[in-house]
Design a protein around this motif. Structure first.
Motif, short mmCIF file in Angstrom:
data_model
loop_
_atom_site.label_atom_id
_atom_site.label_comp_id
_atom_site.label_asym_id
_atom_site.label_seq_id
_atom_site.Cartn_x
_atom_site.Cartn_y
_atom_site.Cartn_z
N VAL A 308 27.01 -4.37 -17.49
CA VAL A 308 26.84 -5.82 -17.41
C VAL A 308 25.82 -6.32 -18.42
O VAL A 308 25.97 -7.41 -18.99
CB VAL A 308 26.42 -6.20 -15.97
CG1 VAL A 308 25.95 -7.64 -15.90
CG2 VAL A 308 27.59 -6.00 -15.02
N SER A 309 24.77 -5.53 -18.67
CA SER A 309 23.71 -5.99 -19.58
C SER A 309 24.02 -5.72 -21.04
O SER A 309 23.61 -6.50 -21.91
CB SER A 309 22.38 -5.32 -19.20
OG SER A 309 22.50 -3.90 -19.27
N LEU A 310 24.74 -4.64 -21.34
CA LEU A 310 24.97 -4.26 -22.73
C LEU A 310 26.30 -4.75 -23.28
O LEU A 310 26.43 -4.94 -24.50
CB LEU A 310 24.89 -2.74 -22.88
CG LEU A 310 23.54 -2.10 -22.58
CD1 LEU A 310 23.62 -0.58 -22.76
CD2 LEU A 310 22.45 -2.67 -23.47
N ALA A 311 27.30 -4.93 -22.43
CA ALA A 311 28.62 -5.32 -22.93
C ALA A 311 28.60 -6.64 -23.71
O ALA A 311 29.18 -6.72 -24.79
CB ALA A 311 29.62 -5.39 -21.77
N PRO A 312 27.94 -7.70 -23.22
CA PRO A 312 27.91 -8.93 -24.03
C PRO A 312 27.26 -8.74 -25.40
O PRO A 312 27.66 -9.37 -26.38
CB PRO A 312 27.11 -9.91 -23.16
CG PRO A 312 27.29 -9.41 -21.77
CD PRO A 312 27.34 -7.92 -21.90
N GLU A 313 26.24 -7.86 -25.48
CA GLU A 313 25.59 -7.62 -26.76
C GLU A 313 26.48 -6.80 -27.69
O GLU A 313 26.52 -7.04 -28.90
CB GLU A 313 24.26 -6.90 -26.53
CG GLU A 313 23.23 -7.70 -25.75
CD GLU A 313 22.86 -8.99 -26.47
OE1 GLU A 313 22.87 -9.01 -27.71
OE2 GLU A 313 22.55 -9.98 -25.78
N LEU A 314 27.19 -5.84 -27.14
CA LEU A 314 28.08 -5.04 -27.97
C LEU A 314 29.27 -5.86 -28.47
O LEU A 314 29.87 -5.52 -29.49
CB LEU A 314 28.59 -3.83 -27.17
CG LEU A 314 27.51 -2.83 -26.72
CD1 LEU A 314 28.13 -1.73 -25.86
CD2 LEU A 314 26.80 -2.22 -27.92
N LEU A 315 29.60 -6.93 -27.75
CA LEU A 315 30.72 -7.80 -28.15
C LEU A 315 30.24 -9.02 -28.93
O LEU A 315 31.01 -9.97 -29.12
CB LEU A 315 31.49 -8.26 -26.90
CG LEU A 315 32.16 -7.16 -26.07
CD1 LEU A 315 32.72 -7.74 -24.78
CD2 LEU A 315 33.27 -6.49 -26.87
#
Length: 386
Positions: A308-315
């Motif tokens: 939840v915390s890293l997926a938006p940053e990776l995208l």
């Protein structure tokens, strides 16, 4: 005296087991526990190595925020995963920890470590004040009331002068110990670690020791078993003698303390907080991390929080499409893994195919047979002589 009377009055002996219980497997690839411990050790090694691979401000900041999310999710897992209490206002305790530490360090001038007991005490009081009246409710009613309390905390912080109103609190100092602070960094073996890296290590240590190990140990104890009994069937747990109200409010307070500690770490990390940082969306994200990873599962909650915390940053490269892609990924995961990415009852794939080993029968019928007829006749003769 009749033989039946002698048999009735004879001392009863519990039969010994027919065979010995085999010792539990402890290997890395032969048991779930061993594999999870090895995986946890590998995770700690990766945390230690990350700054040597990429110590940029962006990477360390994202990693620190992800660890704080892990601690938040571990606290909510105590409330939702273990005790089965649907809390939609969990972000309120996160706000209490952040604001109390911010007020004590900026207004009163306390060092951050001295504000830690005040943060814990404030979260305990908040857990009692919010939980005492609401935990009498169940299911949807509890969710609605906790959602209301979460919004009350945010609106109150938005209208109080001591909390800075809509502007929030700025200039929150970092952790200081004597004459040294995280802002100074430190140098070891000729290698200088800046402030962001040192604080990253501090957050990692707190999350691992307090968040993961503490919650895991609580789940295996007497209190954890009471939580799970309440989660499975509250009426049956109460019928078996468990004080369900005490069990629920204890889980609520422990979850509040976890969130308060995470809030204090976040306030130090960002050095500024405002009411917009504690909206309902963040409560939904944390709850999503717990459900997505697997309620009641420590490794599952960690994976869910990282996702939840890293997926938006990776995208982030997908610009305005990243939240749409993030939502689609969440839907896909929930469709194919409805119990979570790593459920609490998960068994490693290679252990499912392992055939059970039949128990050793060397001790079979090791207990001597009941009293024989000759022994009973001897007892009859002794009784006649008396």
């Amino acid at each position: 005296m009749s033989r039946s009377a002698l048999t009735r009055d004879a001392a009863l002996r519990a039969p010994s087991p027919l065979f010995g219980r085999p010792a539990p497997a402890r290997g890395v690839f032969t048991s779930n526990t061993g594999f999870l411990r090895a995986l946890g050790g590998l995770g700690i090694v990766l945390l230690a190595v990350l700054p040597f691979l990429d110590a940029s401000r962006y990477t360390i900041s994202i990693a620190t925020s992800a660890l704080i999310y892990v601690m938040l999710a571990m606290g909510l897992n105590v409330v939702v995963g273990y005790a089965g209490l649907l809390d939609l206002g969990y972000i309120a305790f996160f706000a209490v920890g952040a604001y109390v530490s911010g007020i004590f360090t900026t207004v009163l001038g306390w060092p951050m470590w001295a504000a830690l007991p005040a943060t814990v005490l404030a979260c305990i009081l908040a857990g009692i004040i919010i939980g005492a009246p609401t935990l009498r409710l169940r299911s949807d009613y509890l969710a609605i009331v906790t959602l209301g309390f979460g919004e009350i905390i945010r609106i109150t912080a938005n209208n109080l002068e001591i909390t800075g109103g809509p502007s929030g609190i700025h200039g929150i100092p970092t952790w200081t110990f004597g004459g040294w602070s995280f802002a100074d960094g430190f140098t070891i073996f000729g290698l200088h670690f800046p402030e962001r890296v040192v604080f990253y290590y501090f957050v990692a240590i707190v999350v691992v020791l307090v968040g993961v190990i503490g919650a895991g140990r609580l789940a295996k104890g007497k209190l954890g078993r009471a939580w799970k009994a309440v989660r499975d069937d509250e009426d049956a747990a109460e019928a078996m003698g468990i004080n369900t109200y005490i069990a629920k409010i204890t889980a609520y307070i422990i979850g509040a303390v976890w969130a308060g500690l995470a809030g204090q770490l976040m306030a130090t990390h960002l050095s500024a907080i405002s009411p917009n940082s504690f909206m309902f969306l963040y409560s939904a994200l944390i709850l999503m991390a717990v459900v997505l990873g697997g309620m009641g599962s420590t490794p599952g909650v960690i994976i869910g929080a990282l996702f939840v915390s890293l997926a938006p940053e990776l995208l982030r490269d997908f610009s305005e499409w990243r939240f749409l892609i993030f939502g689609v990924l969440l839907v896909v995961v929930m469709l194919f893994r409805p119990a979570g990415l790593w459920p609490a009852t998960a068994v490693l794939p290679w252990l499912k195919k392992k055939r059970p080993v039949p128990p050793a029968t060397a001790g079979f019928m090791a207990v001597p047979p009941p009293t024989s007829n000759e022994d009973l006749e001897t007892i009859d003769d002794e009784e006649e002589e008396r």
